[in-house]
Write an enzyme that holds these catalytic residues in place. Structure first.
Site, PDB file in Angstrom:
ATOM      1  N   GLN A 177      45.478  -7.365 -13.029  1.00  0.00           N
ATOM      2  CA  GLN A 177      45.093  -7.839 -11.694  1.00  0.00           C
ATOM      3  C   GLN A 177      43.768  -7.252 -11.228  1.00  0.00           C
ATOM      4  O   GLN A 177      42.913  -7.973 -10.692  1.00  0.00           O
ATOM      5  CB  GLN A 177      46.189  -7.506 -10.680  1.00  0.00           C
ATOM      6  CG  GLN A 177      45.941  -8.116  -9.315  1.00  0.00           C
ATOM      7  CD  GLN A 177      47.065  -7.818  -8.342  1.00  0.00           C
ATOM      8  OE1 GLN A 177      47.148  -6.718  -7.811  1.00  0.00           O
ATOM      9  NE2 GLN A 177      47.940  -8.785  -8.132  1.00  0.00           N
ATOM     10  N   GLU A 205       0.844  -1.191   0.000  1.00  0.00           N
ATOM     11  CA  GLU A 205       0.000   0.000   0.000  1.00  0.00           C
ATOM     12  C   GLU A 205       0.879   1.240   0.000  1.00  0.00           C
ATOM     13  O   GLU A 205       2.090   1.155   0.304  1.00  0.00           O
ATOM     14  CB  GLU A 205      -0.920   0.000   1.215  1.00  0.00           C
ATOM     15  CG  GLU A 205      -1.862  -1.185   1.238  1.00  0.00           C
ATOM     16  CD  GLU A 205      -2.757  -1.247   2.463  1.00  0.00           C
ATOM     17  OE1 GLU A 205      -3.625  -2.137   2.513  1.00  0.00           O
ATOM     18  OE2 GLU A 205      -2.587  -0.402   3.382  1.00  0.00           O
ATOM     19  N   PRO A 206       0.319   2.397  -0.328  1.00  0.00           N
ATOM     20  CA  PRO A 206       1.147   3.614  -0.364  1.00  0.00           C
ATOM     21  C   PRO A 206       1.900   3.881   0.936  1.00  0.00           C
ATOM     22  O   PRO A 206       3.038   4.377   0.917  1.00  0.00           O
ATOM     23  CB  PRO A 206       0.121   4.718  -0.649  1.00  0.00           C
ATOM     24  CG  PRO A 206      -0.964   4.035  -1.401  1.00  0.00           C
ATOM     25  CD  PRO A 206      -1.056   2.660  -0.802  1.00  0.00           C
ATOM     26  N   ILE A 263       1.688  -2.702  -7.631  1.00  0.00           N
ATOM     27  CA  ILE A 263       1.235  -4.062  -7.858  1.00  0.00           C
ATOM     28  C   ILE A 263       1.723  -4.554  -9.219  1.00  0.00           C
ATOM     29  O   ILE A 263       1.353  -4.018 -10.268  1.00  0.00           O
ATOM     30  CB  ILE A 263      -0.300  -4.144  -7.771  1.00  0.00           C
ATOM     31  CG1 ILE A 263      -0.776  -3.607  -6.413  1.00  0.00           C
ATOM     32  CG2 ILE A 263      -0.767  -5.574  -8.005  1.00  0.00           C
ATOM     33  CD1 ILE A 263      -0.103  -4.234  -5.206  1.00  0.00           C
ATOM     34  N   SER A 279      16.571  -4.945   1.492  1.00  0.00           N
ATOM     35  CA  SER A 279      17.715  -5.589   2.139  1.00  0.00           C
ATOM     36  C   SER A 279      17.748  -5.292   3.630  1.00  0.00           C
ATOM     37  O   SER A 279      18.144  -6.144   4.437  1.00  0.00           O
ATOM     38  CB  SER A 279      19.023  -5.117   1.479  1.00  0.00           C
ATOM     39  OG  SER A 279      19.136  -5.637   0.165  1.00  0.00           O
ATOM     40  N   GLU A 321       9.774  -7.560  -2.354  1.00  0.00           N
ATOM     41  CA  GLU A 321       9.531  -8.610  -1.359  1.00  0.00           C
ATOM     42  C   GLU A 321      10.290  -8.342  -0.055  1.00  0.00           C
ATOM     43  O   GLU A 321      10.731  -9.275   0.612  1.00  0.00           O
ATOM     44  CB  GLU A 321       9.932  -9.990  -1.903  1.00  0.00           C
ATOM     45  CG  GLU A 321       9.205 -10.401  -3.156  1.00  0.00           C
ATOM     46  CD  GLU A 321       7.711 -10.592  -2.952  1.00  0.00           C
ATOM     47  OE1 GLU A 321       7.312 -11.676  -2.536  1.00  0.00           O
ATOM     48  OE2 GLU A 321       6.945  -9.638  -3.216  1.00  0.00           O
ATOM     49  N   GLY A 322      10.438  -7.080   0.302  1.00  0.00           N
ATOM     50  CA  GLY A 322      11.177  -6.699   1.497  1.00  0.00           C
ATOM     51  C   GLY A 322      12.570  -6.238   1.137  1.00  0.00           C
ATOM     52  O   GLY A 322      13.342  -6.963   0.496  1.00  0.00           O
TER      53      GLY A 322
END
Length: 383
Positions: A284, A134-135, A164, A371, A368-369
């Site tokens: 390197q 939601e906002p 969404i 870090s 999804e959440g």
């Protein structure tokens, strides 16, 4: 980089799926990745339908409902990494119906599974979506404010959802609302709804992962009959947490595939490009950067596989899913940066996909959440 199958031998079915996705990714996904990104807010329906015909959009659905029968999370992660290697944004789109199916399988009745999941199988399936965010409530799903008020024969849903995925494009939705405002997780309940009952905002303009359209959803007393409530009142949060454990693990596999693509591109360029009289892979600084990429990818994959195996065994997996999501998403971000850095000016240009993958990778650290949320989940698991 090949999969370390000496650790977990693959079945013939899993190998066939990987071959299918590798071939589809090479022929269909990678050549379209730039054009889909440039189209911005347009869904690549031709790719969706081609993937459906190939069996990619429903491989994770139960065989008894017409799907491919590969319902275990481990196989889903194998597939998602391979699709992510082709293009994470398109790969996440093509398997979106699996995310919708998780709460229906977790909470739904046999009748609901038949009515809402069987149509997702076959050559021309509808697209689906989950409506949680939601906002004012992002990662804190227990704080959702969308209300589900009891009325004769069902519920009226009132509120607003944001960001969404497949909003306005999908035909079927799982919407999470609360039947008891102010009680946080105790009131969260899941409902099934169709597109024609909902109102949508304009597609959002995004930094990356543009293959998936995102919109707001406006719920103004949307009626949902009792038969379309998933599980009991207040049971939605537990179902959502299980769904999050699975989706975080599968998205971590996608991020691992994205990181793999970055390493593949950077390594190929470093072998061919010369500077100061020798291939830059022999310098390197470049060699060490590639080594860091390869090592982080292997570590991310093993965390993904561990979380997937625990989920399939029915073991508590929230901490492990968070570890996989955190490590894989930050690995994708690092590897996309490293690819751009290795390619120099070419990495910054649209001549190569490195700059697109860098934009795509950022979402992996947020969806999804974030870090930060994953770190909190892991820290709670240590108490």
């Amino acid at each position: 980089m090949s999969l370390p199958t000496e650790l977990v031998p693959l079945t013939d079915t899993q190998r066939d799926l990987l071959d299918l996705c590798s071939d589809f990714g090479t022929r269909e996904i990678r050549p379209r990745a730039r054009a889909v990104d440039e189209a911005d807010t347009e869904t690549p329906w031709d790719l969706w339908r081609a993937a459906a015909v190939a069996g990619i959009t429903d491989f994770m659905l139960p065989a008894e409902l017409g799907g491919g029968g590969c319902t275990d999370v481990f196989t889903q992660c194998l597939v998602q990494e391979e699709l992510g290697f082709a293009d994470a944004a398109i790969g996440n789109l093509l398997t979106a119906n699996g995310f919708f199916a998780d709460p229906v399988l977790e909470l739904g009745t046999p009748d609901q599974r038949e009515r809402w999941l069987r149509p997702l199988t076959g050559a021309d399936p509808p697209m689906t979506a989950l409506a949680v965010t939601e906002p004012g409530t992002g990662s804190d799903a227990a704080a959702i404010t969308t209300r589900a008020d009891r009325v004769p024969g069902g519920y009226r849903l009132t509120g607003q959802k944001a960001w969404i995925s497949n909003g306005g494009v999908a035909e079927f939705y799982v919407i999470f609302a609360t039947v008891a405002p102010g009680t946080r997780s105790k009131g969260v309940t899941a409902f099934l709804a169709r597109k024609d009952a909902l109102e949508f905002g304009a597609p959002m303009r995004k930094m990356g992962q543009r293959a998936i359209v995102n919109t707001e959803i406006f719920l103004d007393g949307v009626y949902v009959p009792d038969e379309d409530r998933l599980g009991a009142e207040g049971q939605g949060f537990a179902g959502l947490m299980r769904t999050f454990d699975i989706s975080r693990t599968v998205l971590a596999a996608s991020a691992t595939g994205l990181a793999r693509a970055c390493l593949d591109l950077a390594t190929g360029y470093a072998r061919e490009r010369a500077a100061f009289g020798k291939p830059i892979i022999e310098h390197q600084a470049v060699a060490f950067r590639l080594a860091d990429m390869a090592t982080r990818i292997e570590a991310a994959r093993l965390l993904v596989w561990r979380a997937a195996r625990r989920l399939d065994a029915g073991l508590p997996s929230t901490t492990e899913a968070a570890m996989a999501k955190l490590t894989a998403s930050e690995t994708a971000m690092f590897c996309s940066w490293a690819a751009v850095q290795t390619l120099g000016g070419w990495g910054y240009s649209r001549e190569f996909l490195a700059e697109k993958w860098m934009r795509d990778a950022k979402l992996e650290e947020i969806e999804e959440g974030t870090s930060d949320i994953q770190r909190l989940v892991i820290a709670r698991g240590l108490r």
